[in-house]
Scaffold this active site. Structure first.
Site, PDB file in Angstrom:
ATOM      1  N   ILE A 538      -6.411  -5.112  -6.278  1.00  8.29           N
ATOM      2  CA  ILE A 538      -5.468  -4.957  -5.353  1.00  8.29           C
ATOM      3  C   ILE A 538      -6.045  -3.651  -4.535  1.00  8.29           C
ATOM      4  O   ILE A 538      -5.873  -2.625  -5.322  1.00  8.29           O
ATOM      5  CB  ILE A 538      -4.038  -5.014  -5.754  1.00  8.29           C
ATOM      6  N   CYS A 539      -6.174  -3.712  -3.413  1.00  5.62           N
ATOM      7  CA  CYS A 539      -6.461  -2.454  -2.650  1.00  5.62           C
ATOM      8  C   CYS A 539      -5.344  -1.696  -1.958  1.00  5.62           C
ATOM      9  O   CYS A 539      -5.046  -2.196  -0.968  1.00  5.62           O
ATOM     10  CB  CYS A 539      -7.750  -2.946  -1.647  1.00  5.62           C
ATOM     11  N   LEU A 540      -5.004  -0.731  -2.556  1.00  2.00           N
ATOM     12  CA  LEU A 540      -3.718  -0.068  -1.927  1.00  2.00           C
ATOM     13  C   LEU A 540      -3.801   1.375  -2.508  1.00  2.00           C
ATOM     14  O   LEU A 540      -4.106   1.762  -3.562  1.00  2.00           O
ATOM     15  CB  LEU A 540      -2.535  -0.699  -2.632  1.00  2.00           C
TER      16      LEU A 540
END
Length: 715
Positions: A538-540
Site C-alpha cells: 500500500i503506497c501511502l
C-alpha cells in the site's frame, strides 16, 4: 523517575534559562524537579517521554522547553509581567495575574486559591472588577471559540463564489481526493510547534476552568457525598442575575457541547485532564439552580441538551471501555479507569440536577430528546419482516437505516486467529512479525494499552452506512493482530465492493506506523489502484511507503483509524487513474478524462469480479456475516451497477473497433474480452438474484422508524 528528569533538565532547561529563572526565586533544584514531576502528572509533555527512552536528543531538548513553559509560563522573565505588590487588593492581584501573557501555572494556582477563599461578598466584588469576565474571555480564547463576525460571512461567500466563477475554484477542487500531493514535499507547518502550542492552550484552558469552578462553586469539588446538596442558599448568593448572565453568555456551554460530542475513547484518553476539568465545571454549574436550565435546554435549535443527551452519552461511551476486548493481553489503563469513575460521579450530579429541574416543569415544557433504543447483538427484531423467498429489494424501507442496524453488531468483532502453541490458524501477511514478538513482554505494556484504547474507540468512530463502511476483526487473545474490511464508496469504480486488509502493530508502535497489506488482489493478478500493488503493498505517506510532506507522515499522535480513513478517502477515489505519479497533469483535459474513464471501466470490472463475486463465493470466515448481509442489502444496487457496466462495455468496445486511436494509452492498454466478461458479470447477477435472506425473521415497528421524541425524565 527523578534521575531521568535530572539528566533531562541538564540537557534542556539550562539552554532556555528556565533553571536560572527558577533558581533566582531562592528555590532548590530538587524543588524544580518536584514541580516538573507534578506538571508531567498534570498531563503536559507526557506524550514526549516515550521519545526520551529511545534516545532522541531533539525530543529531550524540545520537551525541556515545553516543561519550562508549563512550569514558569515563559522561558525568561518579562518586564511587562511584574509581580503585584503586597499592598494590592485581592481583585487587583487576580486581574494582574489573568492579564499576564502568557499565563503562568503558579499564578493561576494563586488565582484559583484567592477566588476559592473569597466570601460571597468578595466574589461579587471580583465580578465588579471584571474578574469573571476575564475568566470567560480566556475560556473562549484558549478554547479557540472566537467566531467569525456574521457581517464577514457574506463577504467570504462572495469571494468563494468569484473564485469558482473565475475557474480557480475548479482547479483547486480538481486536486482534491488525489492520493499524491502536488508540488514540494517540504513541510508547510511546524508539527512540533503546533503540538506544543495546542498543549499549551489546553493547559491554560484547564487552569481557567478550575478558576471558574472555584468562582461558581468551589475549587476541587468532591461529589462523593451529598455535601453539595446540603449547602444552604446563602452559599450561592453571589450568583446574582448579572453574574449568571456573564456565565451563560460565555463560551462554556458551547465548549461543553463541542467536546462532549467526542465519541473516541482514545482521543479522550489523550486529553483526560481537559475532560475532567470540563465535567467538573459542568457539575459545579448544575449545583446552581439558576444555571441548570442552560445545561438542560439546547443552546440552538440544531444542538443537543448537554445534561440530557451529551453527558449521558459521553458517560456510556466511557463506561464501555473497561469491558472492551476483555481478556486481551494485559490489563486496562488504570489511570483511565479512575478517570471514568470521576466522570460517573460528575455525570450523576448533572443528571440528577436535570431531573430535579424538569420535575417542576409541565410535561409540555420538558426538553424532548431522542431516546436511543438498546441494540441487542445478533438480533434483528428491530427490522421489517422479510421472507426468504422475497427477492425484491426492500421496497418502502430505508436501506441506509437498515444497513446500519443490521451490521452494527459486526462492525468491530473478534475471532480466533491464533491456535494451539501460538500458531496462526489463518493466512496472515505478517506472520513472521507475529512470531517474533512476545505480546506479554512488560516492555510492550504501554503499546498494548494504546492499541486497546484505539480499538475501544472504533465502534463509535468507524464509518458505517450503506455508501461506505469499515469493519474490523481482532484476534480473541491478541489485540495487535487485525483484519479489516473496507467497502468501496459510492460514485467510485470501487462501489459496493469489499476489500480486505491485514494490519499488525510493530513493537515500536505508536512511534512507528502499523504494518498494512492489501489482500483483495485476485491472487496477485489485479492492481486495483496505483497506490495498491498486486503484491499487497500500500503506497501511502502515513504508512511511510510514499514520500510526502512531514505533516502527512506518521507521528505518535496518529492512529489506526486515520490510516483506515486515509485508505478509504485517498485511494478508493472517483478517478484513481490520476493517483499515478505524473498523470495528474492530464487532469481536466479531454485526453486525461478519456484515459480515466477507460481505466475506471477496468477497475469496476475487477471490483465486480473479485471484490464482489469472489467475496460472495470465497469470503473469509471471520467476515462471513458482514459479507452476506452487505451484499444481500445492496443486491439491487449491485445488479444495476453490473448492468450499467455491461452496457458501457459494449458501447466502448464497438467504438474502439471503429477507431484504432482509442487503443493507445499512457502506460496500460485496455483489453476487452466481451464474451468472457459478459458471462462473468451475468453469472454474478444470477447469484445475487438467488441470494438467500440472512435473517431468520425480522420486524420493523413503525415507532422505530422515527426516534422517540416523547418528553421524559429518564436521561
Amino acid at each position: 523517575m527523578q534521575g531521568v528528569l535530572q539528566e533531562y533538565l541538564n540537557l534542556s532547561c539550562t539552554k532556555g534559562g528556565c533553571w536560572d529563572n527558577f533558581q533566582n526565586k531562592d528555590s532548590s533544584k530538587s524543588d524544580f524537579l518536584v514541580v516538573c514531576s507534578s506538571t508531567l502528572n498534570f498531563g503536559l509533555g507526557r506524550r514526549k517521554l516515550g521519545c526520551l527512552w529511545s534516545g532522541s536528543r531533539e525530543a529531550v531538548k524540545s520537551t525541556g522547553r515545553l516543561l519550562g513553559r508549563a512550569v514558569m509560563g515563559t522561558t525568561i522573565s518579562s518586564a511587562s509581567s511584574p509581580e503585584p505588590d503586597d499592598s494590592a487588593t485581592v481583585a487587583e492581584r487576580v486581574v494582574m495575574y489573568l492579564e499576564q501573557k502568557p499565563l503562568r501555572l503558579h499564578n493561576m494556582l494563586k488565582v484559583t486559591k484567592l477566588i476559592n477563599d473569597s466570601t460571597t461578598d468578595e466574589k461579587l466584588h471580583l465580578h465588579e472588577r471584571r474578574v469573571l469576565k476575564l475568566l470567560c474571555d480566556l475560556i473562549a480564547e484558549c478554547g479557540s471559540f472566537q467566531k467569525q463576525p456574521i457581517a464577514q460571512q457574506p463577504q467570504e461567500n462572495d469571494r468563494r463564489r468569484r473564485r469558482r466563477n473565475s475557474g480557480q475554484g475548479q482547479a483547486l477542487s480538481s486536486q482534491k481526493g488525489v492520493g499524491y500531493g502536488h508540488g514540494s514535499t517540504r513541510s508547510r507547518w511546524d508539527i512540533e510547534r503546533a503540538v506544543e502550542e495546542r498543549l499549551a492552550r489546553e493547559e491554560h484552558l484547564i487552569w481557567v476552568l478550575n478558576a471558574l469552578t472555584a468562582f461558581v462553586f468551589c475549587a476541587n469539588p468532591d461529589f462523593h457525598d451529598t455535601d453539595f446538596i446540603r449547602l444552604n442558599d446563602n452559599a450561592f448568593t453571589h450568583m446574582t442575575p448579572p453574574v449568571v448572565k456573564v456565565v451563560t453568555d460565555s463560551a462554556i456551554v458551547a465548549l461543553l457541547e463541542y467536546h462532549l460530542n467526542n465519541d473516541s475513547v482514545f482521543d479522550v484518553s489523550e486529553h483526560m485532564e481537559l475532560y475532567q476539568a470540563l465535567m467538573e465545571t459542568a457539575a459545579a454549574m448544575s449545583c446552581i439552580p439558576e444555571l441548570v436550565p442552560y445545561l438542560v435546554k439546547p443552546p440552538r435549535p440544531d444542538s443537543k441538551s448537554v445534561a440530557k443527551e451529551l453527558v449521558p452519552r459521553f458517560r456510556d461511551i466511557m463506561d464501555a471501555y473497561p469491558n472492551s476486548f476483555k481478556g486481551h493481553m494485559g490489563s486496562p489503563d488504570f489511570r483511565l479507569v479512575d478517570f471514568i469513575r470521576r466522570i460517573d460521579r460528575y455525570s450523576e450530579v448533572i443528571i440528577t440536577a436535570a431531573r430535579q429541574y424538569e420535575s417542576n416543569l409541565p410535561s409540555e415544557q420538558r426538553i424532548r430528546t431522542a431516546v436511543a433504543r438498546q441494540r441487542v447483538p445478533n438480533s434483528e427484531s428491530s427490522l421489517s419482516r422479510i421472507s426468504d423467498e422475497d427477492s425484491t429489494p426492500l421496497d418502502g424501507v430505508d436501506v441506509g437505516l437498515m444497513y446500519a442496524r443490521v451490521l452494527k453488531p459486526f462492525q468491530v468483532q473478534s475471532h480466533r486467529f491464533i491456535g494451539d502453541y501460538g500458531k496462526l490458524v489463518i493466512p496472515f501477511t505478517f506472520k513472521k512479525e507475529v512470531r517474533n514478538i512476545n505480546p506479554f513482554s512488560p516492555s510492550l505494556k504501554e503499546r498494548t494499552k494504546r492499541i486497546a484504547k484505539e480499538l475501544a474507540s472504533m465502534p463509535n468512530t468507524l464509518p458505517l452506512n450503506a455508501s461506505n463502511s469499515i469493519f474490523v476483526c481482532v484476534d480473541e487473545g491478541r489485540c495487535d493482530i487485525i483484519k479489516v474490511l473496507i467497502s468501496g464508496p459510492d460514485d467510485t469504480p470501487y462501489q459496493n465492493g469489499l476489500f480486505e486488509f491485514d494490519v499488525f502493530f510493530p513493537n515500536t508502535y505508536p512511534f512507528s506506523p502499523p504494518k498494512c497489506a492489501f489482500l483483495t488482489t485476485g491472487a496477485g493478478n489485479v492492481r486495483f489502484n496505483p497506490n495498491l500493488y498486486s503484491d499487497g503493498k500500500i503506497c501511502l505517506s502515513i504508512l511511510g511507503t510514499w514520500e510526502g510532506r512531514p505533516e502527512e507522515k506518521w507521528n505518535p499522535y496518529c492512529s489506526l483509524l486515520q490510516v483506515l480513513i486515509s485508505i478509504q478517502g485517498l485511494i478508493f477515489v472517483k478517478e484513481p487513474y490520476f493517483n499515478e505519479p505524473g498523470f495528474e497533469k492530464y487532469q481536466g483535459t479531454e485526453k486525461g478524462e478519456d484515459y480515466s474513464r477507460r481505466y475506471n471501466m477496468q477497475i469496476e470490472h475487477a471490483t465486480l469480479s473479485y471484490a464482489i463475486r469472489d467475496q460472495l463465493r470465497n469470503g473469509p470466515d471471520h467476515f462471513k456475516e458482514v459479507i452476506h448481509r452487505h451484499f444481500w442489502l445492496k443486491r439491487k444496487a449491485i445488479i444495476e451497477q453490473a448492468q450499467r457496466w455491461l452496457a458501457e462495455m459494449r458501447k466502448d468496445f464497438a467504438e474502439s473497433e471503429k477507431s484504432s486511436k482509442r487503443k493507445d494509452s499512457i502506460n496500460f492498454e485496455t483489453i476487452y474480452q466481451p464474451q468472457q466478461q459478459e458471462r462473468t458479470i451475468q453469472a454474478l447477477i444470477d447469484e445475487l438474484n438467488a441470494l438467500q435472506c440472512p435473517f431468520d425473521h425480522v420486524k420493523m415497528d413503525d415507532e422505530q422508524k422515527v426516534p422517540n421524541e416523547e418528553p421524559s425524565l429518564d436521561v
